[in-house]
Scaffold this active site. Structure first.
Site, PDB file in Angstrom:
ATOM      1  CG  ASP A  62       0.335  -0.176   9.544  1.00 22.64           C
ATOM      2  OD1 ASP A  62      -0.084   0.662  10.364  1.00 22.64           O
ATOM      3  OD2 ASP A  62       0.749   0.130   8.409  1.00 22.64           O
ATOM      4  NE  ARG A 100       6.007   6.716   0.828  1.00 23.87           N
ATOM      5  CZ  ARG A 100       5.171   6.440   1.828  1.00 23.87           C
ATOM      6  NH1 ARG A 100       4.109   5.663   1.626  1.00 23.87           N
ATOM      7  NH2 ARG A 100       5.370   6.927   3.036  1.00 23.87           N
ATOM      8  CD  GLN A 146       0.189   8.257   7.352  1.00 23.09           C
ATOM      9  OE1 GLN A 146      -0.388   9.072   8.066  1.00 23.09           O
ATOM     10  NE2 GLN A 146      -0.352   7.102   7.020  1.00 23.09           N
ATOM     11  NE  ARG A 197      -5.257  -0.188  12.979  1.00 23.61           N
ATOM     12  CZ  ARG A 197      -4.578  -0.009  11.866  1.00 23.61           C
ATOM     13  NH1 ARG A 197      -3.260   0.044  11.902  1.00 23.61           N
ATOM     14  NH2 ARG A 197      -5.206   0.110  10.712  1.00 23.61           N
ATOM     15  CB  SER A 222       4.491   9.940  11.658  1.00 24.32           C
ATOM     16  OG  SER A 222       3.696  10.044  10.498  1.00 24.32           O
ATOM     17  NE  ARG A 226      -2.787  -2.071   8.452  1.00 25.88           N
ATOM     18  CZ  ARG A 226      -2.505  -2.431   7.205  1.00 25.88           C
ATOM     19  NH1 ARG A 226      -2.663  -3.687   6.825  1.00 25.88           N
ATOM     20  NH2 ARG A 226      -2.060  -1.555   6.324  1.00 25.88           N
ATOM     21  CE  LYS A 283      -3.178   0.529   3.387  1.00 25.85           C
ATOM     22  NZ  LYS A 283      -3.224   1.822   4.107  1.00 25.85           N
ATOM     23  CE  LYS A 301      -0.434   3.986  12.979  1.00 20.66           C
ATOM     24  NZ  LYS A 301       0.338   4.694  11.957  1.00 20.66           N
TER      25      LYS A 301
HETATM   26  C1  S3P Z   1       2.449   4.734   6.266  1.00 21.28           C
HETATM   27  C2  S3P Z   1       2.947   5.125   7.485  1.00 21.28           C
HETATM   28  C3  S3P Z   1       2.415   4.659   8.772  1.00 21.28           C
HETATM   29  C4  S3P Z   1       1.516   3.416   8.597  1.00 21.28           C
HETATM   30  C5  S3P Z   1       0.568   3.571   7.452  1.00 21.28           C
HETATM   31  C6  S3P Z   1       1.347   3.765   6.147  1.00 21.28           C
HETATM   32  C7  S3P Z   1       3.066   5.263   5.039  1.00 21.28           C
HETATM   33  O1  S3P Z   1       1.637   5.680   9.345  1.00 21.28           O
HETATM   34  O2  S3P Z   1       0.799   3.175   9.785  1.00 21.28           O
HETATM   35  O3  S3P Z   1      -0.249   2.435   7.327  1.00 21.28           O
HETATM   36  O4  S3P Z   1       2.827   4.716   3.954  1.00 21.28           O
HETATM   37  O5  S3P Z   1       3.817   6.246   5.135  1.00 21.28           O
HETATM   38  P1  S3P Z   1       2.284   6.817  10.301  1.00 21.28           P
HETATM   39  O6  S3P Z   1       3.114   7.697   9.474  1.00 21.28           O
HETATM   40  O7  S3P Z   1       1.097   7.528  10.898  1.00 21.28           O
HETATM   41  O8  S3P Z   1       3.066   6.053  11.334  1.00 21.28           O
END
Ligand code: S3P
Length: 449
Positions: A325, A31, A174, A356, A172, A399, A26, A352
């Site tokens: 995750d 990306r 993200q 969770r 993170s 999940r 994913k 999340k």
């Molecule tokens: C992800 C980063 C993670 C992960 C998410 C996918 C990503 O989140 O939990 O399923 O693709 O950058 P966080 O950045 O909030 O940790």
């Protein structure tokens, strides 16, 4: 937003066996579409995860001006507009359940002089966006959001974004990625400092697409990324490997269902994603990785899991980013492990797709698994057999749904989830793949929720 709920039930029905492949990763799928949209020319993607989350990102990239086309099963072509070339969308961008899609796209648009509105489902609208918006505001973006920086929200990018130096305050990927993606269209050097390393797909792909990115370590041992903005990205041919976070469900199921022997082929083995495999091995799992190879700068291999007698372990907080995750499904393995499994450093789990930590604890209670929980830890007391028989509330969290269905394949009584519809956000074909391995998961269509 309403959707038709899908109550589902899993029951034990003998050993699981066979060789399968799970859908594409994913993180890399999101990306691939984004970097394709920012390149000049055509990016070719094979093995894209065709799940709701990623499709939302595809339509967002289209709304921002890229041509995004499906040419076959998992095969996509993206004709990009180039860094700095995103157009103002003429509609709101609906990210559904997808935190990664929404947060990374916020980074993309924040350094373009356009106005973009983000919406999502009830789960995404509850999740904190301030962690991403704070650095984007520093770069010059204006944000109009509900109190607490939740969706729906609108971002208006400045004429020229400021390159900043940003130390990521929470582990993170993200947040790190949103700043780097915004930095792509800021003149000068954007610096991101990461005290705790998280998944590095953005960095690997930036380098693959030809960005000028330098990665070093400072005296404190933190990762420092320096990205030169306003470069040209070159289109790539990408093959997306299988998602280890999806493979995790088949692997844990094989470990806890007696007699099982399952091989999941073509799994991404990026070291920032394999914390679950390390933990399961420490628990005594019979887990082997074969045929290790490298494609597109990422390591992959075939993971074989056989039913194992597991024992409880302590999972250190430092490991959390490499298996963030996977705690819900690890908790299912822990339910069958002899002794106690302690999972520490779980604060990020509470923000999340659902909280969770709370959702796992409630589901364990419903199915007779003794446990204790604190603000950022969970302790599960395992046993040779698990009662089951409960119905788990999934809170729009794929999940949570998949983890408890895995529990049901091994528990004494069937386990039900109130709504398995969110599984489609990340793992199309989940029940069919389990059926191929011999697992029994039933679905019935419910009412609108
Ligand atoms: C992800 C980063 C993670 C992960 C998410 C996918 C990503 O989140 O939990 O399923 O693709 O950058 P966080 O950045 O909030 O940790």
């Amino acid at each position: 937003m309403s959707h038709a709920t899908k109550p589902m039930t899993a029951r034990s029905g003998g050993a699981l066996s066979g060789r399968i492949r799970v859908p594409g990763d994913k993180s890399i799928s999101h990306r691939s579409l984004m970097f394709g949209a920012l390149s000049v020319g055509e990016t070719q993607i094979e093995g894209l995860l065709e799940a709701e989350d990623v499709l939302s990102t595809g339509s967002a990239m289209r709304a921002l001006g890229a041509r995004v086309e499906r040419v076959g099963e998992g095969a996509w072509r993206v004709e990009g507009v180039g860094v700095g070339g995103l157009c103002e969308p003429d509609r709101v961008l609906d990210f559904g359940n997808a935190g990664t899609g929404a947060r990374l796209t916020m980074g993309l648009v924040a350094s373009h002089a356009i106005t973009t509105t983000f919406i999502g489902d009830a789960s995404l609208s509850r999740r904190p966006m301030g962690r991403v918006l704070e650095p984007l505001r520093e770069m010059g973006a204006e944000v109009l959001a509900r109190s607490g920086d939740r969706l729906p929200l609108t971002i208006r990018g400045p004429q020229t974004a400021l390159p900043i130096t940003y130390r990521v305050p929470v582990p993170s990927a993200q947040v790190k990625s949103a700043v780097l993606l915004a930095g792509l269209n800021a003149p000068g050097i954007t610096t991101v400092i990461e005290p705790i390393a998280t998944r590095d797909h953005t960095e690997r792909m930036l380098l693959g697409f030809g960005a000028e990115l330098e990665i070093t370590q400072n005296e404190a041992g933190e990762r420092v990324m320096r990205l030169k903005g306003q470069c040209e990205l070159k289109p790539q041919a990408i093959t997306v490997p299988g998602d280890p976070s999806s493979a995790a469900f088949m692997i844990v199921a094989a470990l806890i269902v007696p007699g099982s022997d399952v091989m999941v082929e073509n799994v991404l083995l990026n070291p920032h994603r394999t914390g679950l495999f390390t933990t399961l091995r420490e628990m005594g799992a019979d887990l082997t990785i074969e045929n290790v190879r490298e494609t597109g700068g990422e390591k992959l291999g075939d993971v074989r899991a056989r039913h194992s007698k597991l024992k409880g372990v302590t999972v250190p907080a430092e490991r959390a980013p490499s298996m963030i995750d996977e705690y819900p499904v690890l908790s299912m393995a822990a339910a069958f492990a002899e002794g106690e499994t302690r999972m520490l450093g779980l604060h990020e789990l509470t923000v999340k797709e659902s909280d969770r930590l709370a959702a796992v604890a409630d589901g364990l209670t419903a199915n007779g698994v003794p446990h204790e929980k604190g603000p950022d830890w969970l302790l599960v007391r395992g046993a040779e057999s698990v009662a089951g028989g409960g119905t788990v509330t999934t809170h729009l969290d794929h999940r949570i749904a998949m983890s408890f269905l895995v529990l049901g394949l091994a528990s004494n009584k069937p386990v039900s989830v109130d709504d398995g519809a969110p599984i489609a956000t990340s793992f199309p074909g989940f029940t069919e793949l389990f059926a191929r391995l011999g697992g029994s998961i039933e679905t019935r269509t419910g009412a609108a929720a």
